[in-house]
Design a protein around this motif. Structure first.
Motif, PDB file in Angstrom:
ATOM      1  N   LEU A   1       6.041 -13.255  -4.505  1.00  0.00           N
ATOM      2  CA  LEU A   1       5.887 -13.015  -5.962  1.00  0.00           C
ATOM      3  C   LEU A   1       5.146 -13.974  -5.938  1.00  0.00           C
ATOM      4  O   LEU A   1       3.601 -13.975  -6.344  1.00  0.00           O
ATOM      5  CB  LEU A   1       6.621 -13.017  -6.800  1.00  0.00           C
ATOM      6  CG  LEU A   1       6.111 -13.393  -8.295  1.00  0.00           C
ATOM      7  CD1 LEU A   1       5.936 -12.384  -9.215  1.00  0.00           C
ATOM      8  CD2 LEU A   1       7.929 -14.249  -8.862  1.00  0.00           C
TER       9      LEU A   1
ATOM     10  N   LYS B   1      -2.351 -13.548   2.674  1.00  0.00           N
ATOM     11  CA  LYS B   1      -2.147 -11.636   2.804  1.00  0.00           C
ATOM     12  C   LYS B   1      -1.270 -10.863   3.600  1.00  0.00           C
ATOM     13  O   LYS B   1      -0.564  -9.641   3.174  1.00  0.00           O
ATOM     14  CB  LYS B   1      -3.533 -11.050   3.151  1.00  0.00           C
ATOM     15  CG  LYS B   1      -4.404 -10.803   1.603  1.00  0.00           C
ATOM     16  CD  LYS B   1      -5.146 -10.110   2.126  1.00  0.00           C
ATOM     17  CE  LYS B   1      -6.891  -9.889   1.000  1.00  0.00           C
ATOM     18  NZ  LYS B   1      -7.930  -8.662   1.123  1.00  0.00           N
TER      19      LYS B   1
ATOM     20  N   HIS C   1       2.484 -12.155   2.552  1.00  0.00           N
ATOM     21  CA  HIS C   1       2.257 -11.131   1.454  1.00  0.00           C
ATOM     22  C   HIS C   1       3.469 -10.130   2.231  1.00  0.00           C
ATOM     23  O   HIS C   1       4.491  -9.923   1.652  1.00  0.00           O
ATOM     24  CB  HIS C   1       1.506 -11.279   0.366  1.00  0.00           C
ATOM     25  CG  HIS C   1       1.307 -10.330  -0.831  1.00  0.00           C
ATOM     26  ND1 HIS C   1       2.052 -10.408  -1.542  1.00  0.00           N
ATOM     27  CD2 HIS C   1       1.424  -9.287  -0.612  1.00  0.00           C
ATOM     28  CE1 HIS C   1       2.676  -9.924  -2.409  1.00  0.00           C
ATOM     29  NE2 HIS C   1       1.821  -8.705  -2.118  1.00  0.00           N
ATOM     30  N   TRP C   2       1.928  -9.201   2.627  1.00  0.00           N
ATOM     31  CA  TRP C   2       3.022  -7.826   2.888  1.00  0.00           C
ATOM     32  C   TRP C   2       4.217  -8.165   4.174  1.00  0.00           C
ATOM     33  O   TRP C   2       4.959  -6.602   3.877  1.00  0.00           O
ATOM     34  CB  TRP C   2       1.093  -7.021   3.335  1.00  0.00           C
ATOM     35  CG  TRP C   2       0.630  -7.627   4.566  1.00  0.00           C
ATOM     36  CD1 TRP C   2      -0.552  -7.772   4.211  1.00  0.00           C
ATOM     37  CD2 TRP C   2       1.184  -6.835   5.743  1.00  0.00           C
ATOM     38  NE1 TRP C   2      -1.105  -7.575   5.670  1.00  0.00           N
ATOM     39  CE2 TRP C   2      -0.082  -6.919   6.595  1.00  0.00           C
ATOM     40  CE3 TRP C   2       1.573  -6.353   6.845  1.00  0.00           C
ATOM     41  CZ2 TRP C   2      -0.280  -6.951   8.236  1.00  0.00           C
ATOM     42  CZ3 TRP C   2       2.042  -5.919   7.615  1.00  0.00           C
ATOM     43  CH2 TRP C   2       0.317  -6.261   8.813  1.00  0.00           C
TER      44      TRP C   2
ATOM     45  N   VAL D   1       9.912  -1.212  -7.659  1.00  0.00           N
ATOM     46  CA  VAL D   1       9.789  -1.819  -6.160  1.00  0.00           C
ATOM     47  C   VAL D   1       8.947  -0.538  -5.567  1.00  0.00           C
ATOM     48  O   VAL D   1       8.442  -0.833  -4.289  1.00  0.00           O
ATOM     49  CB  VAL D   1      11.310  -1.600  -5.510  1.00  0.00           C
ATOM     50  CG1 VAL D   1      10.900  -1.742  -3.804  1.00  0.00           C
ATOM     51  CG2 VAL D   1      11.786  -3.209  -6.250  1.00  0.00           C
TER      52      VAL D   1
ATOM     53  N   THR E   1       5.337  -0.718  -6.527  1.00  0.00           N
ATOM     54  CA  THR E   1       4.376  -1.189  -5.640  1.00  0.00           C
ATOM     55  C   THR E   1       4.371  -1.312  -4.476  1.00  0.00           C
ATOM     56  O   THR E   1       3.599  -1.417  -3.699  1.00  0.00           O
ATOM     57  CB  THR E   1       5.293  -2.697  -6.219  1.00  0.00           C
ATOM     58  OG1 THR E   1       5.550  -3.328  -7.813  1.00  0.00           O
ATOM     59  CG2 THR E   1       4.270  -4.061  -5.986  1.00  0.00           C
TER      60      THR E   1
ATOM     61  N   LEU F   1       1.095  -0.060   0.372  1.00  0.00           N
ATOM     62  CA  LEU F   1       0.847   0.521   1.505  1.00  0.00           C
ATOM     63  C   LEU F   1      -0.511   0.999   1.692  1.00  0.00           C
ATOM     64  O   LEU F   1      -1.587   1.131   2.388  1.00  0.00           O
ATOM     65  CB  LEU F   1       1.431   1.528   1.434  1.00  0.00           C
ATOM     66  CG  LEU F   1       2.110   2.079   2.730  1.00  0.00           C
ATOM     67  CD1 LEU F   1       2.126   0.793   4.561  1.00  0.00           C
ATOM     68  CD2 LEU F   1       3.348   3.183   3.008  1.00  0.00           C
TER      69      LEU F   1
ATOM     70  N   LYS G   1      -3.277   0.128  -0.202  1.00  0.00           N
ATOM     71  CA  LYS G   1      -4.378  -0.286  -0.293  1.00  0.00           C
ATOM     72  C   LYS G   1      -4.412  -1.430   1.464  1.00  0.00           C
ATOM     73  O   LYS G   1      -5.191  -1.434   1.600  1.00  0.00           O
ATOM     74  CB  LYS G   1      -4.006  -1.988  -1.106  1.00  0.00           C
ATOM     75  CG  LYS G   1      -4.890  -2.577  -0.778  1.00  0.00           C
ATOM     76  CD  LYS G   1      -4.803  -3.761  -2.178  1.00  0.00           C
ATOM     77  CE  LYS G   1      -5.991  -4.993  -1.719  1.00  0.00           C
ATOM     78  NZ  LYS G   1      -6.984  -4.005  -1.960  1.00  0.00           N
TER      79      LYS G   1
ATOM     80  N   MET H   1       7.565  -5.208 -11.755  1.00  0.00           N
ATOM     81  CA  MET H   1       9.159  -5.473 -10.700  1.00  0.00           C
ATOM     82  C   MET H   1       9.645  -6.411 -10.618  1.00  0.00           C
ATOM     83  O   MET H   1      10.800  -6.662 -11.200  1.00  0.00           O
ATOM     84  CB  MET H   1       8.338  -4.917  -9.940  1.00  0.00           C
ATOM     85  CG  MET H   1       9.273  -5.161  -8.849  1.00  0.00           C
ATOM     86  SD  MET H   1       8.369  -5.831  -6.487  1.00  0.00           S
ATOM     87  CE  MET H   1       8.796  -6.661  -6.471  1.00  0.00           C
ATOM     88  N   SER H   2       8.398  -7.701 -11.160  1.00  0.00           N
ATOM     89  CA  SER H   2       9.542  -9.160 -10.632  1.00  0.00           C
ATOM     90  C   SER H   2      10.680  -9.393 -12.449  1.00  0.00           C
ATOM     91  O   SER H   2      11.241  -9.355 -11.437  1.00  0.00           O
ATOM     92  CB  SER H   2       8.039  -9.850 -10.684  1.00  0.00           C
ATOM     93  OG  SER H   2       7.541  -9.821  -8.941  1.00  0.00           O
TER      94      SER H   2
END
Ligand code: HEM
Ligand code: HEM
Length: 143
Positions: free
Chosen positions: A22, A44, A47-48, A90, A93, A98, A100, A121-122
């Motif tokens: 998040l 990034k 993040h992923w 989830v 998102t 994926l 992206k 989601m958060s």
């Protein structure tokens, strides 16, 4: 695998990965508001990696609580409805993230959609934790 200790450990891992995903997601989004926090490629990647790990650990967590979740059909309706929102968002998102990452062409607005799905989601995850954290506190004390 389903001892109270392992449930509590999986739960805490999930919370940590959620916070990292998040926070880095919001940092990445700030770029759209001309606030650039360096270095974007590293943020990034963090993040992923945190995001994909979170999805994996969430699957493990769902398996651990599958029976309890089914047993909640008549009781704790708000928690069940909220947890369904968590499951659906989830998934959306994860899929948009994926696409992206893997799409060879830039899809317009996909990043923004992904961001808003992530926010929904958060919020649902935070509501889930109103029950989750007291439950985690109980589980970690069981010997
Ligand atoms: C990123 C998403 C999620 C996070 C951060 C999260 C977090 C937590 C935490 C910390 C707990 C406390 C127990 C423990 O430590 O293991 C918990 C309980 C629980 N979670 Fe999740 N969870 C998520 C997704 C899900 C999903 C997808 C399901 C679907 C089955 C689910 C079902 C449950 C159930 C049934 C409980 C038990 C509640 C109780 O003891 O009353 N969770 N969750
Ligand atoms: C289910 C967990 C998540 C996964 C698997 C995931 C995955 C990804 C991936 C793979 C990317 C593309 C990185 C790149 O282009 O190199 C991305 C970008 C991004 N994510 Fe997530 N993400 C998740 C959750 C979130 C959340 C919760 C938020 C914020 C609320 C968020 C906000 C963003 C933003 C703002 C971007 C940048 C979009 C852009 O460049 O236009 N993500 N995410």
């Amino acid at each position: 695998m389903t001892t109270p200790k392992s449930k509590a450990n999986v739960g805490m891992t999930l919370i940590i990965l959620f916070v990292i995903t998040l926070a880095t997601g919001i940092i990445l989004h700030l770029k759209k508001h001309d606030i650039l926090i360096e270095p974007p490629p590293v943020i990034k990647m963090v993040h992923w990696i945190a995001g994909f790990l979170m999805v994996g650990v969430a699957c493990l967590h769902s398996i651990q609580f599958k029976r309890m979740f089914s047993a909640m059909k008549t009781k704790f309706r708000w928690f069940r409805i909220d947890t369904w929102v968590v499951i659906v968002f989830v998934a959306i998102t994860f899929i948009t993230g994926l696409v992206k990452l893997l799409s060879p062409v830039k899809i317009p607005n996909l990043g923004l959609h992904h961001y808003w799905f992530g926010i929904i989601m958060s919020v649902a995850v935070i509501v889930h934790l109103f029950r989750g954290i007291p439950s985690w506190n109980r589980l970690r004390k069981i010997k």
